[in-house]
Design a protein around this motif. Structure first.
Motif, PDB file in Angstrom:
ATOM      1  N   GLY A   1       0.826  -1.210   0.000  1.00 29.40           N
ATOM      2  CA  GLY A   1       0.000   0.000   0.000  1.00 29.40           C
ATOM      3  C   GLY A   1       0.851   1.246   0.000  1.00 29.40           C
ATOM      4  O   GLY A   1       0.510   2.255   0.614  1.00 29.40           O
ATOM      5  N   ALA A   2       1.966   1.193  -0.737  1.00 28.07           N
ATOM      6  CA  ALA A   2       3.013   2.203  -0.590  1.00 28.07           C
ATOM      7  C   ALA A   2       2.972   3.309  -1.631  1.00 28.07           C
ATOM      8  O   ALA A   2       3.891   4.130  -1.676  1.00 28.07           O
ATOM      9  CB  ALA A   2       4.387   1.529  -0.625  1.00 28.07           C
ATOM     10  N   ASP A   3       1.912   3.369  -2.450  1.00 29.24           N
ATOM     11  CA  ASP A   3       1.910   4.442  -3.439  1.00 29.24           C
ATOM     12  C   ASP A   3       1.369   5.754  -2.888  1.00 29.24           C
ATOM     13  O   ASP A   3       1.395   6.777  -3.561  1.00 29.24           O
ATOM     14  CB  ASP A   3       1.160   4.021  -4.707  1.00 29.24           C
TER      15      ASP A   3
ATOM     16  N   ASP B   1       2.270  -1.869  -4.634  1.00 19.57           N
ATOM     17  CA  ASP B   1       0.867  -1.478  -4.660  1.00 19.57           C
ATOM     18  C   ASP B   1       0.306  -1.983  -5.980  1.00 19.57           C
ATOM     19  O   ASP B   1       1.047  -2.516  -6.821  1.00 19.57           O
ATOM     20  CB  ASP B   1       0.698   0.035  -4.521  1.00 19.57           C
ATOM     21  N   LYS B   2      -0.991  -1.805  -6.200  1.00 21.14           N
ATOM     22  CA  LYS B   2      -1.627  -2.411  -7.365  1.00 21.14           C
ATOM     23  C   LYS B   2      -1.377  -1.652  -8.666  1.00 21.14           C
ATOM     24  O   LYS B   2      -1.187  -2.252  -9.711  1.00 21.14           O
ATOM     25  CB  LYS B   2      -3.145  -2.516  -7.136  1.00 21.14           C
ATOM     26  N   ASN B   3      -1.383  -0.318  -8.622  1.00 24.44           N
ATOM     27  CA  ASN B   3      -1.331   0.489  -9.836  1.00 24.44           C
ATOM     28  C   ASN B   3       0.122   0.780 -10.229  1.00 24.44           C
ATOM     29  O   ASN B   3       0.816   1.516  -9.530  1.00 24.44           O
ATOM     30  CB  ASN B   3      -2.085   1.800  -9.603  1.00 24.44           C
ATOM     31  N   PRO B   4       0.608   0.200 -11.334  1.00 25.26           N
ATOM     32  CA  PRO B   4       2.011   0.376 -11.713  1.00 25.26           C
ATOM     33  C   PRO B   4       2.426   1.825 -11.912  1.00 25.26           C
ATOM     34  O   PRO B   4       3.510   2.237 -11.492  1.00 25.26           O
ATOM     35  CB  PRO B   4       2.137  -0.415 -13.021  1.00 25.26           C
ATOM     36  N   GLU B   5       1.554   2.619 -12.567  1.00 22.89           N
ATOM     37  CA  GLU B   5       1.895   4.013 -12.852  1.00 22.89           C
ATOM     38  C   GLU B   5       2.014   4.827 -11.565  1.00 22.89           C
ATOM     39  O   GLU B   5       2.978   5.571 -11.369  1.00 22.89           O
ATOM     40  CB  GLU B   5       0.840   4.621 -13.774  1.00 22.89           C
ATOM     41  N   LYS B   6       1.028   4.694 -10.682  1.00 19.98           N
ATOM     42  CA  LYS B   6       1.069   5.423  -9.416  1.00 19.98           C
ATOM     43  C   LYS B   6       2.241   4.963  -8.558  1.00 19.98           C
ATOM     44  O   LYS B   6       2.862   5.769  -7.857  1.00 19.98           O
ATOM     45  CB  LYS B   6      -0.247   5.225  -8.654  1.00 19.98           C
ATOM     46  N   LEU B   7       2.554   3.687  -8.618  1.00 21.55           N
ATOM     47  CA  LEU B   7       3.670   3.163  -7.840  1.00 21.55           C
ATOM     48  C   LEU B   7       4.998   3.739  -8.330  1.00 21.55           C
ATOM     49  O   LEU B   7       5.857   4.126  -7.532  1.00 21.55           O
ATOM     50  CB  LEU B   7       3.694   1.639  -7.925  1.00 21.55           C
ATOM     51  N   THR B   8       5.165   3.829  -9.630  1.00 22.15           N
ATOM     52  CA  THR B   8       6.381   4.423 -10.196  1.00 22.15           C
ATOM     53  C   THR B   8       6.497   5.890  -9.780  1.00 22.15           C
ATOM     54  O   THR B   8       7.578   6.359  -9.405  1.00 22.15           O
ATOM     55  CB  THR B   8       6.365   4.306 -11.726  1.00 22.15           C
ATOM     56  N   GLN B   9       5.390   6.618  -9.835  1.00 19.90           N
ATOM     57  CA  GLN B   9       5.402   8.017  -9.417  1.00 19.90           C
ATOM     58  C   GLN B   9       5.758   8.152  -7.944  1.00 19.90           C
ATOM     59  O   GLN B   9       6.503   9.057  -7.548  1.00 19.90           O
ATOM     60  CB  GLN B   9       4.030   8.645  -9.693  1.00 19.90           C
TER      61      GLN B   9
ATOM     62  N   LYS C   1       8.973  10.107  -6.434  1.00 21.94           N
ATOM     63  CA  LYS C   1       8.751  11.203  -5.493  1.00 21.94           C
ATOM     64  C   LYS C   1       9.546  11.012  -4.209  1.00 21.94           C
ATOM     65  O   LYS C   1      10.043  11.983  -3.624  1.00 21.94           O
ATOM     66  CB  LYS C   1       7.258  11.302  -5.170  1.00 21.94           C
ATOM     67  N   ILE C   2       9.696   9.782  -3.781  1.00 20.86           N
ATOM     68  CA  ILE C   2      10.321   9.511  -2.486  1.00 20.86           C
ATOM     69  C   ILE C   2      11.837   9.694  -2.525  1.00 20.86           C
ATOM     70  O   ILE C   2      12.470   9.917  -1.492  1.00 20.86           O
ATOM     71  CB  ILE C   2       9.948   8.090  -1.998  1.00 20.86           C
ATOM     72  N   GLY C   3      12.430   9.598  -3.715  1.00 23.06           N
ATOM     73  CA  GLY C   3      13.878   9.780  -3.815  1.00 23.06           C
ATOM     74  C   GLY C   3      14.653   8.534  -3.395  1.00 23.06           C
ATOM     75  O   GLY C   3      14.165   7.416  -3.534  1.00 23.06           O
TER      76      GLY C   3
ATOM     77  N   VAL D   1      15.656   2.359  -3.221  1.00 21.41           N
ATOM     78  CA  VAL D   1      14.228   2.164  -3.427  1.00 21.41           C
ATOM     79  C   VAL D   1      13.995   1.235  -4.613  1.00 21.41           C
ATOM     80  O   VAL D   1      14.543   1.433  -5.695  1.00 21.41           O
ATOM     81  CB  VAL D   1      13.509   3.508  -3.672  1.00 21.41           C
ATOM     82  N   PHE D   2      13.171   0.237  -4.387  1.00 14.16           N
ATOM     83  CA  PHE D   2      12.746  -0.673  -5.439  1.00 14.16           C
ATOM     84  C   PHE D   2      11.215  -0.697  -5.424  1.00 14.16           C
ATOM     85  O   PHE D   2      10.603  -0.493  -4.372  1.00 14.16           O
ATOM     86  CB  PHE D   2      13.298  -2.073  -5.197  1.00 14.16           C
ATOM     87  N   HIS D   3      10.610  -0.938  -6.559  1.00 12.89           N
ATOM     88  CA  HIS D   3       9.155  -0.979  -6.578  1.00 12.89           C
ATOM     89  C   HIS D   3       8.661  -2.015  -7.579  1.00 12.89           C
ATOM     90  O   HIS D   3       9.155  -2.115  -8.695  1.00 12.89           O
ATOM     91  CB  HIS D   3       8.568   0.408  -6.898  1.00 12.89           C
ATOM     92  N   TYR D   4       7.696  -2.806  -7.132  1.00 17.25           N
ATOM     93  CA  TYR D   4       7.118  -3.865  -7.936  1.00 17.25           C
ATOM     94  C   TYR D   4       5.605  -3.862  -7.725  1.00 17.25           C
ATOM     95  O   TYR D   4       5.139  -3.996  -6.589  1.00 17.25           O
ATOM     96  CB  TYR D   4       7.676  -5.229  -7.529  1.00 17.25           C
ATOM     97  N   PRO D   5       4.820  -3.714  -8.780  1.00 16.84           N
ATOM     98  CA  PRO D   5       3.366  -3.731  -8.611  1.00 16.84           C
ATOM     99  C   PRO D   5       2.855  -5.130  -8.290  1.00 16.84           C
ATOM    100  O   PRO D   5       3.364  -6.125  -8.821  1.00 16.84           O
ATOM    101  CB  PRO D   5       2.845  -3.254  -9.971  1.00 16.84           C
ATOM    102  N   ALA D   6       1.881  -5.198  -7.401  1.00 16.80           N
ATOM    103  CA  ALA D   6       1.281  -6.482  -7.043  1.00 16.80           C
ATOM    104  C   ALA D   6      -0.039  -6.247  -6.329  1.00 16.80           C
ATOM    105  O   ALA D   6      -0.234  -5.241  -5.654  1.00 16.80           O
ATOM    106  CB  ALA D   6       2.226  -7.288  -6.145  1.00 16.80           C
ATOM    107  N   ASP D   7      -0.921  -7.209  -6.480  1.00 17.65           N
ATOM    108  CA  ASP D   7      -2.180  -7.259  -5.749  1.00 17.65           C
ATOM    109  C   ASP D   7      -1.984  -8.253  -4.615  1.00 17.65           C
ATOM    110  O   ASP D   7      -1.719  -9.443  -4.860  1.00 17.65           O
ATOM    111  CB  ASP D   7      -3.295  -7.722  -6.694  1.00 17.65           C
ATOM    112  N   ILE D   8      -2.107  -7.809  -3.368  1.00 15.62           N
ATOM    113  CA  ILE D   8      -1.796  -8.711  -2.252  1.00 15.62           C
ATOM    114  C   ILE D   8      -2.811  -9.842  -2.112  1.00 15.62           C
ATOM    115  O   ILE D   8      -2.566 -10.797  -1.367  1.00 15.62           O
ATOM    116  CB  ILE D   8      -1.668  -7.961  -0.905  1.00 15.62           C
ATOM    117  N   THR D   9      -3.933  -9.769  -2.823  1.00 17.83           N
ATOM    118  CA  THR D   9      -4.879 -10.885  -2.777  1.00 17.83           C
ATOM    119  C   THR D   9      -4.499 -11.988  -3.759  1.00 17.83           C
ATOM    120  O   THR D   9      -5.073 -13.070  -3.715  1.00 17.83           O
ATOM    121  CB  THR D   9      -6.315 -10.421  -3.096  1.00 17.83           C
TER     122      THR D   9
END
Length: 265
Positions: free
Chosen positions: A14-16, A38-46, A50-52, A57-65
């Motif tokens: 839930g990190a976006d 988080d679920k949305n790849p675009e928002k997660l990349t943003q 933003k966080i620097g 920092v690494f980010h991978y989109p996923a649905d935890i369900t």
């Protein structure tokens, strides 16, 4: 304050935005490497941009369900980052709302699927990592609703009560392995989720969003003594503490960050 987590690897769901994003930011400030999901790849990349802290920092989109999604990001994290030491489960939804007789099976199922079974599947996937090395932390984001249920948020209340039970059981099972498990229960924090709630309330009452927030505080949260929405960073500070060496004797606890909103002791 040096939290003693420099060099640790943390996974934050839930990190976006909201509490998840702020928690990731604090952990990065303390020297941890952080994986955002988080679920949305675009928002997660943003959110990652933003966080620097680009090198940490690494980010991978996923649905935890989704068990398949969780296996996929686990493989990527293991290959590109390493084994995680810290897991912060912040992903969730408000879910189905209404009085009990107004709710259907689909509303119940979707809410429980995301807010309870999602965390169960997440821990199940990453628990082997957290049990190695003799040091680990899991922090679940629960809610005031877990101990003070509201009649128009019943599926969410039940799911969050389940999170408290899950947290407590895990804390008893793995403590002697060095894995400490706790939960944090916020109340009415300024996040995209509560923004959506207040925008819906404003539309229903035909008032401004600010008026909707004030009426919600007055009528729905009378014991929230500070009479304002909390800030995500106020919750993140408590989560970061529970992820740290400073919390080495804290296990199986639920920290309420609610300005007094829960009426009981």
């Amino acid at each position: 304050m040096d939290l003693g987590i420099s060099g640790k690897i943390a996974l934050v769901t839930g990190a976006d935005s909201g509490i998840g994003w702020e928690t990731a930011r604090v952990l990065l400030e303390e020297g941890a490497t952080v994986v955002l999901t988080d679920k949305n790849p675009e928002k997660l990349t943003q959110a990652a941009e933003k966080i620097g802290y680009k090198d940490k920092v690494f980010h991978y989109p996923a649905d935890i369900t989704s068990i398949n999604d969780l296996k996929m990001i686990h493989q990527k994290i293991a290959k590109e980052v390493g084994k995680i030491d810290i897991l912060v489960q912040s992903a969730g939804i408000t879910g189905a709302q209404g009085l009990f007789h107004e709710l259907d099976d689909a509303g119940w199922t979707n809410t429980i699927e995301v807010d309870l079974l999602g965390p169960v599947r997440l821990v199940n996937e990453f628990l082997p990592d957290l049990r190695t090395g003799g040091w680990g932390r899991i922090v679940f984001i629960a809610s005031e609703d877990a101990v003070q249920p509201y009649d128009d948020e019943i599926p969410y209340c039940c799911a969050k009560a389940g999170i408290l039970a899950l947290s407590k059981v895990l804390s008893r099972t793995y403590a002697l392995e060095g894995l400490l498990v706790n939960s944090v229960s916020p109340a009415f924090i300024e996040t995209p989720m509560t923004d959506a709630m207040m925008e819906k309330r404003a539309e229903e009452l035909n008032v401004s969003k600010e008026e909707a927030i004030q009426s919600f505080l007055d009528k729905k949260r009378p014991y929230l003594e500070l009479k304002r929405r909390g800030q995500a960073e106020e919750v993140a500070a408590v989560i970061a503490f529970l992820c740290s060496d400073k919390a080495s004797f804290v296990n199986g606890s639920n920290y309420r960050v609610d300005a007094g909103s829960v009426a009981t002791i």
